[in-house]
Write an enzyme that holds these catalytic residues in place. Structure first.
Site, PDB file in Angstrom:
ATOM      1  CE  LYS A   1      43.676   7.018  91.654  1.00  0.00           C
ATOM      2  NZ  LYS A   1      43.689   7.335  90.195  1.00  0.00           N
TER       3      LYS A   1
ATOM      4  NE  ARG B   1      34.719  15.790  77.461  1.00  0.00           N
ATOM      5  CZ  ARG B   1      34.988  15.712  78.772  1.00  0.00           C
ATOM      6  NH1 ARG B   1      36.214  15.919  79.188  1.00  0.00           N
ATOM      7  NH2 ARG B   1      34.060  15.378  79.637  1.00  0.00           N
TER       8      ARG B   1
ATOM      9  CD  GLU C   1      39.747  12.656  76.549  1.00  0.00           C
ATOM     10  OE1 GLU C   1      39.530  13.826  76.931  1.00  0.00           O
ATOM     11  OE2 GLU C   1      39.875  11.706  77.349  1.00  0.00           O
TER      12      GLU C   1
HETATM   13  C1  LIG Z   1      37.014  12.485  79.339  1.00  0.00           C
HETATM   14  C2  LIG Z   1      37.668  11.371  80.132  1.00  0.00           C
HETATM   15  N1  LIG Z   1      38.883  10.937  79.761  1.00  0.00           N
HETATM   16  C3  LIG Z   1      39.487   9.941  80.438  1.00  0.00           C
HETATM   17  C4  LIG Z   1      38.866   9.355  81.502  1.00  0.00           C
HETATM   18  C5  LIG Z   1      39.514   8.189  82.216  1.00  0.00           C
HETATM   19  N2  LIG Z   1      39.864   8.525  83.604  1.00  0.00           N
HETATM   20  C6  LIG Z   1      39.145   8.143  84.627  1.00  0.00           C
HETATM   21  S1  LIG Z   1      39.772   8.631  86.085  1.00  0.00           S
HETATM   22  C7  LIG Z   1      41.083   9.365  85.305  1.00  0.00           C
HETATM   23  C8  LIG Z   1      42.135  10.059  86.078  1.00  0.00           C
HETATM   24  C9  LIG Z   1      41.529  11.162  86.887  1.00  0.00           C
HETATM   25  O1  LIG Z   1      42.565  11.776  87.632  1.00  0.00           O
HETATM   26  P1  LIG Z   1      42.132  12.718  88.824  1.00  0.00           P
HETATM   27  O2  LIG Z   1      41.071  13.629  88.363  1.00  0.00           O
HETATM   28  O3  LIG Z   1      43.368  13.324  89.344  1.00  0.00           O
HETATM   29  O4  LIG Z   1      41.476  11.738  89.886  1.00  0.00           O
HETATM   30  P2  LIG Z   1      42.207  10.683  90.853  1.00  0.00           P
HETATM   31  O5  LIG Z   1      42.033   9.337  90.206  1.00  0.00           O
HETATM   32  O6  LIG Z   1      43.636  11.085  90.991  1.00  0.00           O
HETATM   33  O7  LIG Z   1      41.463  10.785  92.167  1.00  0.00           O
HETATM   34  C10 LIG Z   1      40.984   9.224  83.930  1.00  0.00           C
HETATM   35  C11 LIG Z   1      41.973   9.720  82.956  1.00  0.00           C
HETATM   36  C12 LIG Z   1      37.586   9.839  81.859  1.00  0.00           C
HETATM   37  N3  LIG Z   1      36.888   9.293  82.887  1.00  0.00           N
HETATM   38  N4  LIG Z   1      37.024  10.844  81.171  1.00  0.00           N
END
Ligand SMILES: Cc1ncc(C[n+]2csc(CCOP(=O)(O)OP(=O)(O)O)c2C)c(N)n1
Ligand SMILES: CC(=O)[C@@H](O)[C@H](O)COP(=O)(O)O
Ligand SMILES: [Mg+2]
Length: 632
Positions: A291, A406, A378
């Protein structure tokens, strides 16, 4: 190997190859040998554009090579590409005809923060909430089969998004229907914070057990799993040996697992995707990325560079000294959580992967044994809290309004029906601005106030927030406090932990004719308008239980009641007032001010509030119009 940049360019970079590749058709006319240079140009362009607008940052940098490879190998948009969450999709937007619009990113009338169907045919599915991509791509794959089409369906999901239950619901289902689809796991061992949980540990084990390090150089070992590439492996014993590793969880579920491969190694990505493109059945490609890849500060601090604010122009006049703004509402919550945790050992703090956003950082450091990041889960967060409450703990679930959607069934079925003592600290309530409608907390008052036994509170400033958190914590039953993103009016915060009287509103201004019944942070605007029209202003504080005695009294000596909330008017706090008046057969002119029955497009929060008539001018105009109608 990708270039690593040290600075965010302030001038638009020279990108001769990208200039020819701003659509997939143009991209596919490039020679494969040009693609690594293209990746450098695209990465630099991304640095430049996000530097100009602000927005999500690290995730997009991590998928530069993947984005190029996907649009190069697959016939997008006919082949359906679904990005999970979508915060990593800026390179996708640049390569699908929107390069010139990137300067409008997340701005009023500009392109959106996440893929959205209305914006482009290449945005095959609207995202923003995580963990939906496999389900959506599976749906598209089955629809293609039913339509006798051989178009492909590809889901790109991160290791964080893969921790959500619904991702596994889809992983479970696809083998059942033998779907021809590809899931690409973009494993960077990061969520917004570091990814947590058994799955994260498991993925790390796969990396080590498959001697990923040696594979990263050659990567041919992976191709040996694919028809037509086996000869390569068979030629050298050591490759074949490498395959004698146990099947992965994904294979046990019925997926053809390939990987892990280096997600920044374009030739291997392209070769692997080409090999997998025409395989039948559920295909699972595990890629490993970093990342923030290609921008040194983001590689070192992927959490800090999850999103960035736009760079201020170098020649910008020295910013006027900012009025000292108080803590953000999240910060008020975070401080209260620590103070109450120190006073009450029963308190536990739970977050579904949003430690920084909900500001549990200090709590996690001071009370590590009572801090729980459950990953992007969630539903689990809510029922986990319910289980703790059964045993006498006092859980606080820190959760964004939109993400609580959710876990709604869990809130009703597992917490409220059993009248369990769980406090929901609901951040990002109301409009959130640039993230747009997928992240707006528009509905929590509507979906909470209909739940029997639920305590629902709407603080009008930071001090009220602190008082209501204490009230909810000490209340023996399900309670919710909702508060907006960002800063409040910088109210003086009393640092005690005293509750307020449940179900009682406060008259903040005595006027006549019209009376504002305010549920939340628009109290400031209502007071300003009340000065102009000599209206009464009541800080209602509670949506449930509603202060019915006060509403009856106010209705008895005012001709017009004006309810104000940053929630959908449909079923919101204002509706509670009207339901009470109707039940009591009190005939009264009532004007509801709130969010419209529509999705409010992304813009700055102030622009969105003005669009909804929830700024001072809008409130005044609506009230004057109604007063004129009534001859007041
Ligand atoms: C249902 C939900 N919960 C929380 C979030 C907040 N959120 C946005 S990106 C993220 C992390 C995602 O991690 P990953 O899928 O590994 O993607 P990366 O940022 O590492 O590329 C979170 C928790 C969201 N978008 N949707
Ligand atoms: C993509 C995603 O869902 C998160 O990054 C979200 O954008 C964070 O919102 P805040 O900036 O309000 O914390
Ligand atoms: Mg990740």
């Amino acid at each position: 190997m990708p270039t690593t940049f040290q600075e965010i360019p302030r001038k638009r970079p020279s990108t001769p190859l990208l200039d020819r590749a701003v659509t997939p058709a143009g991209l596919r006319r490039l020679g494969e040998a040009e693609l690594e240079t293209l990746a450098d140009e695209l990465r630099l362009e991304l640095l430049y554009t996000v530097g100009q607008t602000g927005g999500h940052f690290g995730a997009g940098l991590g998928v530069i090579e993947l984005t190029i490879a996907l649009h190069y190998v697959f016939d997008t948009p006919d082949d359906r590409l679904v990005w999970d969450v979508g915060h990593q999709a800026y390179p996708h937007k640049i390569l699908t005809g929107r390069r010139e619009q990137m300067g409008t990113l997340r701005q009023k009338d500009g392109i959106a923060a996440f893929p959205r169907r209305a914006e482009s045919e290449y945005d095959t599915f609207g995202v923003g909430h995580s963990s939906t991509s496999i389900s959506a791509a599976l749906g598209m794959a089955i629809a293609a089969r039913l339509q006798r089409s051989d178009r492909k369906a590809i889901a790109v999901i991160g290791d964080g998004a893969l921790t959500a239950g619904m991702a596994f619901e889809a992983l479970n289902h696809a083998p059942e229907v033998d779907a021809n689809m590809l899931v690409i796991l973009n494993d960077n061992d990061m969520s917004i914070s570091r990814n947590v949980g058994g799955l994260s540990n498991y993925l790390a084990k796969i990396l080590s057990s498959r001697t990923y390090a040696s594979m990263r150089e050659g990567s041919k070992k992976v191709l040996s799993r694919l028809p037509g590439a086996w000869e390569i492996a068979r030629r050298t014993e050591e490759y074949a040996k490498g395959m004698l590793v146990p099947g992965t969880l994904f294979e046990e579920l019925g997926w053809n697992y390939i990987g892990p491969i280096d997600g920044h190694d374009l030739p291997t990505l392209i070769a692997t995707l080409r090999n997998m493109r025409d395989l039948k059945g559920p295909q699972f490609l595990h890629i490993v990325t970093k990342k923030g890849k290609g921008f040194a500060p983001a590689e070192v601090d992927p959490i800090g560079y999850h999103a960035i604010t736009k760079l201020e122009p170098l020649d910008a006049p020295a910013a006027a000294p900012k009025k000292a703004s108080g803590p953000k509402y999240s910060g008020v919550f975070g401080e209260w959580l620590c103070d109450m945790a120190a006073a009450d050992p029963r308190l536990v703090g739970i977050t579904p992967a949003m430690k920084e956003g909900s500001d549990l950082v200090a709590f996690s450091e001071r009370f590590p044994l009572r801090y729980f990041d459950v990953a992007i889960a969630e539903q689990h967060a809510v029922t986990f809290a319910a289980g703790m409450a059964c045993e006498g703990a006092k859980p606080v679930v820190a959760i964004y309004s939109t993400f609580l959607q959710r876990g709604y069934d869990q809130l009703v079925h597992d917490v409220a029906v059993q009248n369990l003592d769980v406090l929901f600290a609901i951040d990002r309530a109301g409009l959130v601005g640039e993230d747009g409608p997928t992240h707006a907390g528009s509905f929590d008052l509507s979906y909470l106030r209909c739940i029997p036994g639920m305590l629902v509170m709407t603080p009008s400033d930071e001090n009220e927030l602190r008082k209501m958190l204490s009230t909810g914590h000490l209340y023996n039953g399900p309670a919710a406090v909702r508060y907006p993103r960002g800063n409040g009016p910088n109210a003086v915060i009393e640092k005690d932990l005293e509750p307020i009287e449940i179900g009682k509103g406060i008259v903040r201004r005595q006027g006549s004719k019209a009376a504002f019944l305010v549920f939340g942070v628009q109290l400031a605007e209502a007071l300003k308008v009340a000065e102009k029209v000599d209206a009464t202003v009541v800080d209602m504080r509670f949506v449930k239980p509603l202060d019915e005695a006060l509403v009856r009294e106010i209705a008895g000596n005012h001709e017009l009641l004006v309810t104000v909330e940053e929630n959908a008017i449909m079923g919101g706090a204002g509706a509670a007032v009207s339901e009470f008046l109707a039940r009591e057969n009190i005939l009264k002119s009532v004007l509801h001010l709130g969010l419209p029955d529509a999705y409010v497009e992304h813009a700055k929060p102030a622009q969105m509030l003005a669009e909804c008539g929830l700024d001072e001018a809008g409130i005044e105009a609506s009230v004057r119009e109604r007063m004129a109608l009534l001859g007041l």
